[in-house]
Scaffold this active site. Sequence first.
Site, mmCIF file in Angstrom:
data_model
loop_
_atom_site.group_PDB
_atom_site.id
_atom_site.type_symbol
_atom_site.label_atom_id
_atom_site.label_comp_id
_atom_site.label_asym_id
_atom_site.label_seq_id
_atom_site.Cartn_x
_atom_site.Cartn_y
_atom_site.Cartn_z
ATOM 1 N N ASN A 1 0.834 -1.202 0.000
ATOM 2 C CA ASN A 1 0.000 0.000 0.000
ATOM 3 C C ASN A 1 0.866 1.248 0.000
ATOM 4 O O ASN A 1 1.838 1.316 0.739
ATOM 5 C CB ASN A 1 -0.902 0.017 1.231
ATOM 6 C CG ASN A 1 -1.788 -1.215 1.297
ATOM 7 O OD1 ASN A 1 -1.978 -1.889 0.290
ATOM 8 N ND2 ASN A 1 -2.309 -1.520 2.461
ATOM 9 N N ASP B 1 -0.568 4.143 0.707
ATOM 10 C CA ASP B 1 -1.389 5.120 1.427
ATOM 11 C C ASP B 1 -0.732 5.684 2.683
ATOM 12 O O ASP B 1 -1.257 6.614 3.302
ATOM 13 C CB ASP B 1 -2.762 4.518 1.775
ATOM 14 C CG ASP B 1 -2.655 3.213 2.553
ATOM 15 O OD1 ASP B 1 -1.761 3.096 3.407
ATOM 16 O OD2 ASP B 1 -3.485 2.314 2.310
ATOM 17 N N HIS C 1 5.613 -0.446 -2.852
ATOM 18 C CA HIS C 1 5.016 0.330 -3.944
ATOM 19 C C HIS C 1 5.118 1.834 -3.702
ATOM 20 O O HIS C 1 4.382 2.622 -4.289
ATOM 21 C CB HIS C 1 3.561 -0.093 -4.176
ATOM 22 C CG HIS C 1 3.447 -1.447 -4.796
ATOM 23 N ND1 HIS C 1 2.284 -2.164 -4.837
ATOM 24 C CD2 HIS C 1 4.377 -2.229 -5.409
ATOM 25 C CE1 HIS C 1 2.495 -3.336 -5.446
ATOM 26 N NE2 HIS C 1 3.762 -3.391 -5.792
ATOM 27 N N CYS D 1 12.036 13.678 -7.892
ATOM 28 C CA CYS D 1 12.375 14.596 -8.987
ATOM 29 C C CYS D 1 12.782 13.776 -10.199
ATOM 30 O O CYS D 1 13.663 12.920 -10.112
ATOM 31 C CB CYS D 1 13.500 15.531 -8.574
ATOM 32 S SG CYS D 1 14.048 16.555 -9.962
ATOM 33 N N CYS E 1 16.861 15.294 -11.053
ATOM 34 C CA CYS E 1 18.025 15.012 -10.184
ATOM 35 C C CYS E 1 17.791 13.794 -9.295
ATOM 36 O O CYS E 1 18.690 13.373 -8.573
ATOM 37 C CB CYS E 1 18.389 16.235 -9.347
ATOM 38 S SG CYS E 1 17.259 16.570 -7.988
ATOM 39 N N CYS F 1 10.832 20.422 -8.390
ATOM 40 C CA CYS F 1 11.954 20.278 -7.468
ATOM 41 C C CYS F 1 12.443 21.669 -7.063
ATOM 42 O O CYS F 1 12.765 22.488 -7.913
ATOM 43 C CB CYS F 1 13.055 19.501 -8.192
ATOM 44 S SG CYS F 1 14.473 19.086 -7.204
ATOM 45 N N CYS G 1 16.466 21.535 -8.297
ATOM 46 C CA CYS G 1 16.882 21.717 -9.693
ATOM 47 C C CYS G 1 15.775 22.231 -10.612
ATOM 48 O O CYS G 1 16.023 22.502 -11.784
ATOM 49 C CB CYS G 1 17.468 20.407 -10.220
ATOM 50 S SG CYS G 1 16.211 19.205 -10.673
ATOM 51 N N THR H 1 -4.407 -9.249 0.903
ATOM 52 C CA THR H 1 -3.926 -9.332 -0.477
ATOM 53 C C THR H 1 -4.035 -10.774 -0.943
ATOM 54 O O THR H 1 -3.923 -11.688 -0.122
ATOM 55 C CB THR H 1 -2.478 -8.805 -0.606
ATOM 56 O OG1 THR H 1 -2.060 -8.895 -1.959
ATOM 57 C CG2 THR H 1 -1.503 -9.571 0.282
ATOM 58 N N ASN I 1 -7.892 -12.446 4.951
ATOM 59 C CA ASN I 1 -8.571 -11.692 3.904
ATOM 60 C C ASN I 1 -10.052 -11.602 4.211
ATOM 61 O O ASN I 1 -10.570 -12.379 5.012
ATOM 62 C CB ASN I 1 -8.385 -12.379 2.549
ATOM 63 C CG ASN I 1 -7.356 -11.675 1.699
ATOM 64 O OD1 ASN I 1 -7.292 -10.440 1.694
ATOM 65 N ND2 ASN I 1 -6.546 -12.433 0.994
HETATM 66 ZN ZN LIG Z 1 15.577 17.865 -8.879
#
Ligand SMILES: [Zn+2]
Length: 317
Positions: free
Chosen positions: A118, A120, A157, A165, A168, A207, A221, A257, A282
Amino acid sequence: MSGPSSDLDTFCNILSQCKCLAILTGAGLSAGSGVPTYRGVNGQWTKINPMDVVSLQAFTDNPGRVWAFFHPKRDACIKAQPNAAHHALASLSISSVRRKLLPNLIDQTKPPLYITQNFDGLCRRALDTALDNAEKGGEILDKDTRQAAHERLIEIHGSCYRFLCTQCKALKTRFDTPLADIFANVDVVEQAKNGEYTITVDQLPRCGGSQWSGSNRYGQCGGLLRPAVTWFGEIPEGQGEVVRNLTKVDVLLVIGTTSLVHPAASYAATVKKNGGIVAVFNLGETHGDDKADFAFYGPCEETIPNLLECLAKLNAA
Ligand SMILES: [Zn+2]
């Protein structure tokens, strides 16, 4: 071949003898917190195929559309609260709880490996709450103990709280909602959920923030930021560490899951191959549960606290 057992007492006995525990959680863990999945309940979340907006190619083609699709989901994650299952699992990161419930762990200094699919952020938020409460309760937690607890939680995940970014590669944690103004309009939210809204590129988070002054320094950057979540076709984070740790695991909890789908399937297979026990929690039966040793069905926010209660009773006896 007989199916998995649903005998909680037998499983609690095994768990309290466990030497090395790992936990894998998925979307079902957060269902009780109201976090929508990409496809949602009965596919109500979105009319479009998530594959069309949740990939690097989609972002390259149209970053504003991907951000628009992602933002309401991120917002829902931020507004959601960890449920009783998140809190119960987080409590296992507290040393005093572990010594009581899992007295036979070989390494009592380290929390169990805690893998979540997850993004979240609810596992991490529950972990912070558990650490804060333990400290208030008199447990001494130095910075290293806190950091160690956080390091054992691997969000394979990614996290909705992290932005990457694209230029960079600086990774930033942000709790604010940089696009909130655009999404103050409910029509925009509905269109965005269906992939029918695009944010113009000049409005997207960059960024170095909105005060970017032409610098090209790391972390400032001016590059386009992307959500630091794993998209379709991308390799999940922390796989090396997960695989390295799993070979020592003798009990794996698979929570919310389906145990058949990658990566849960390969994690469970690794643990089984080394003689370990796999237990699935589950809402209902899912395909592949027959490979598990135990299966417990019901809402995670009921079954997981129930499991810990059973463990507590057993170890108090
Ligand atoms: Zn950057």
